[in-house]
Design an enzyme around this catalytic site. Structure first.
Site, PDB file in Angstrom:
ATOM      1  N   LYS A  53       0.549  -1.199  -0.304  1.00 55.79           N
ATOM      2  CA  LYS A  53       0.242  -0.445  -0.200  1.00 55.79           C
ATOM      3  C   LYS A  53       0.994   1.384   0.078  1.00 55.79           C
ATOM      4  O   LYS A  53       0.914   1.150   0.916  1.00 55.79           O
ATOM      5  CB  LYS A  53      -1.361   0.084   1.195  1.00 55.79           C
ATOM      6  CG  LYS A  53      -2.290   1.281   1.163  1.00 55.79           C
ATOM      7  CD  LYS A  53      -3.001   0.498   2.145  1.00 55.79           C
ATOM      8  CE  LYS A  53      -3.926   1.921   2.531  1.00 55.79           C
ATOM      9  NZ  LYS A  53      -5.417   1.404   1.386  1.00 55.79           N
TER      10      LYS A  53
HETATM   11  N1  PMP Z   1      -7.524  -2.197  -2.983  1.00 59.61           N
HETATM   12  C1  PMP Z   1      -6.829  -1.073  -2.953  1.00 59.61           C
HETATM   13  C2  PMP Z   1      -6.602  -0.265  -3.847  1.00 59.61           C
HETATM   14  C3  PMP Z   1      -6.890  -0.417  -1.689  1.00 59.61           C
HETATM   15  O1  PMP Z   1      -7.105   1.099  -1.498  1.00 59.61           O
HETATM   16  C4  PMP Z   1      -7.722  -0.733  -0.677  1.00 59.61           C
HETATM   17  C5  PMP Z   1      -7.826  -0.173   0.747  1.00 59.61           C
HETATM   18  N2  PMP Z   1      -6.770   0.267   1.347  1.00 59.61           N
HETATM   19  C6  PMP Z   1      -8.493  -2.268  -0.958  1.00 59.61           C
HETATM   20  C7  PMP Z   1      -8.232  -2.694  -1.644  1.00 59.61           C
HETATM   21  C8  PMP Z   1      -9.177  -2.425   0.353  1.00 59.61           C
HETATM   22  O2  PMP Z   1      -8.034  -2.717   1.778  1.00 59.61           O
HETATM   23  P1  PMP Z   1      -8.788  -2.741   3.021  1.00 59.61           P
HETATM   24  O3  PMP Z   1     -10.258  -3.676   3.302  1.00 59.61           O
HETATM   25  O4  PMP Z   1      -7.557  -3.282   3.886  1.00 59.61           O
HETATM   26  O5  PMP Z   1      -9.136  -1.554   3.306  1.00 59.61           O
END
Ligand code: PMP
Length: 323
Positions: A158
């Site tokens: 991320k």
């Molecule tokens: N995909 C992307 C590209 C994201 O930015 C996010 C948000 N973090 C998610 C999926 C979902 O991840 P999470 O459930 O950990 O927030």
């Protein structure tokens, strides 16, 4: 402004005013996106504010940082205490928490090895798509922007710079009047939403993809996979085709900011003929809400209760003074 209720920010080991937590314009992370971050939610429970699934979020934070050779100079315990302190100092009951780690401003060459900075910011953020969207679902479009392939950038990290792709997709979708963009990957399969993972439901089975489809492995995605098991719904991890989306009974997106949100239509086509969040999605949403609000005893370990240490001490001091 989003930060009206944010007074204090934790920055490199110290609490400071939000207005004072600034960086130089030469910050490497600003120029090249050399930073990694997390998005975490704190919910109001009967036992006070609690951070949902802090452990996997912090694990992903360290792992994203390692991918970009950013050495976070704090332990998990220190960051946990910093998150607690940030929530406490701002007196939040529920909020969104953003840890960020980025390369500093000492030098601007692409090869520069700068200081590693870490900040924890918290703010009031109800929901990415608004609470009405939980019932109604969102209107999505397949974006002309493809999700970058995992051979181009590590999609399981991320990282700040990687979000230019999502930004282009949401802006383009908004210009055409849609709530959310769905990105296909380089192979032409469904990857994910701009900031959410995607699930399809057909014949009572949940389908979602994994890192082989160039996605970020969401914490909410893994929560939903667990909860589906509890609801007796089988989950298949597979490649998702755009046509699977149009043939689905229901579809929904998962993410920390968006939580669980139904997709009611894609490019004008109603998903499953329902025109709102489908019934199976609603069952998952309900169970999810019980978990995050601390109303599901078996999932109590998913909540990290913010250490109320400081508030208790203040109360005791007041009592002593009164006596
Ligand atoms: N995909 C992307 C590209 C994201 O930015 C996010 C948000 N973090 C998610 C999926 C979902 O991840 P999470 O459930 O950990 O927030």
């Amino acid at each position: 402004m989003a930060f009206d209720q944010t007074f204090a920010v934790w920055f490199n080991g110290e609490m400071m005013r939000w207005t004072e937590a600034n960086v130089p314009v030469t910050t490497h992370g600003l120029h090249y996106g050399t930073g990694v971050f997390e998005g975490i939610r704190c919910y109001n429970t009967a036992d006070g504010p609690a951070v949902f699934r802090l452990t996997p979020h912090l694990a992903r934070f360290y792992s994203s940082a390692q991918t970009y050779h950013l050495n976070i100079p704090y332990t998990t315990e220190e960051l946990t205490e910093a998150i607690d302190e940030t929530i406490r100092r701002n007196d939040f009951r529920d909020c969104y928490v953003r840890p960020i780690c980025f390369s500093g401003g000492e030098s601007l060459g692409i090869r520069a090895r700068n200081s590693v900075n870490v900040a924890i910011i918290a703010w009031a953020w109800a929901n990415e798509h608004g609470h009405a969207a939980n019932v109604r679902g969102v209107r999505a479009t397949i974006s002309p922007w493809r999700k970058f392939h995992h051979s181009m950038m590590p999609t399981t990290a991320k990282a700040s710079g990687q979000y230019l792709n999502s930004r282009l997709a949401v802006e383009e979708a908004a210009r055409r009047g849609f709530d959310e963009a769905l990105l296909l990957n380089a192979e032409g399969d469904l990857a994910e939403g701009a900031v959410e993972n995607i699930f399809l439901i057909r014949g009572g089975v949940l389908y979602t993809n994994d890192e082989r489809s160039s996605i970020l492995l969401g914490v909410t995605r893994s929560t939903v996979i667990d909860l589906a098991g509890e609801l007796g719904l089988p989950v298949e991890i597979t490649t998702l085709k755009a046509e699977d989306l149009f043939a689905a009974d229901e579809a929904f997106l998962t993410g920390t900011a968006a939580e669980i949100v139904g997709i009611r239509e894609v490019d004008g086509k109603i998903i499953g003929g329902v025109g709102e969040t489908g019934p199976v999605t609603r069952r998952i949403q309900k169970l999810f809400r019980e978990c995050v609000e601390g109303r599901h005893p078996r999932r109590a370990s998913w909540l990290h209760h913010v250490n109320p240490q400081i508030e208790r001490r203040d109360e005791r001091e007041e009592v002593t003074v009164g006596v």
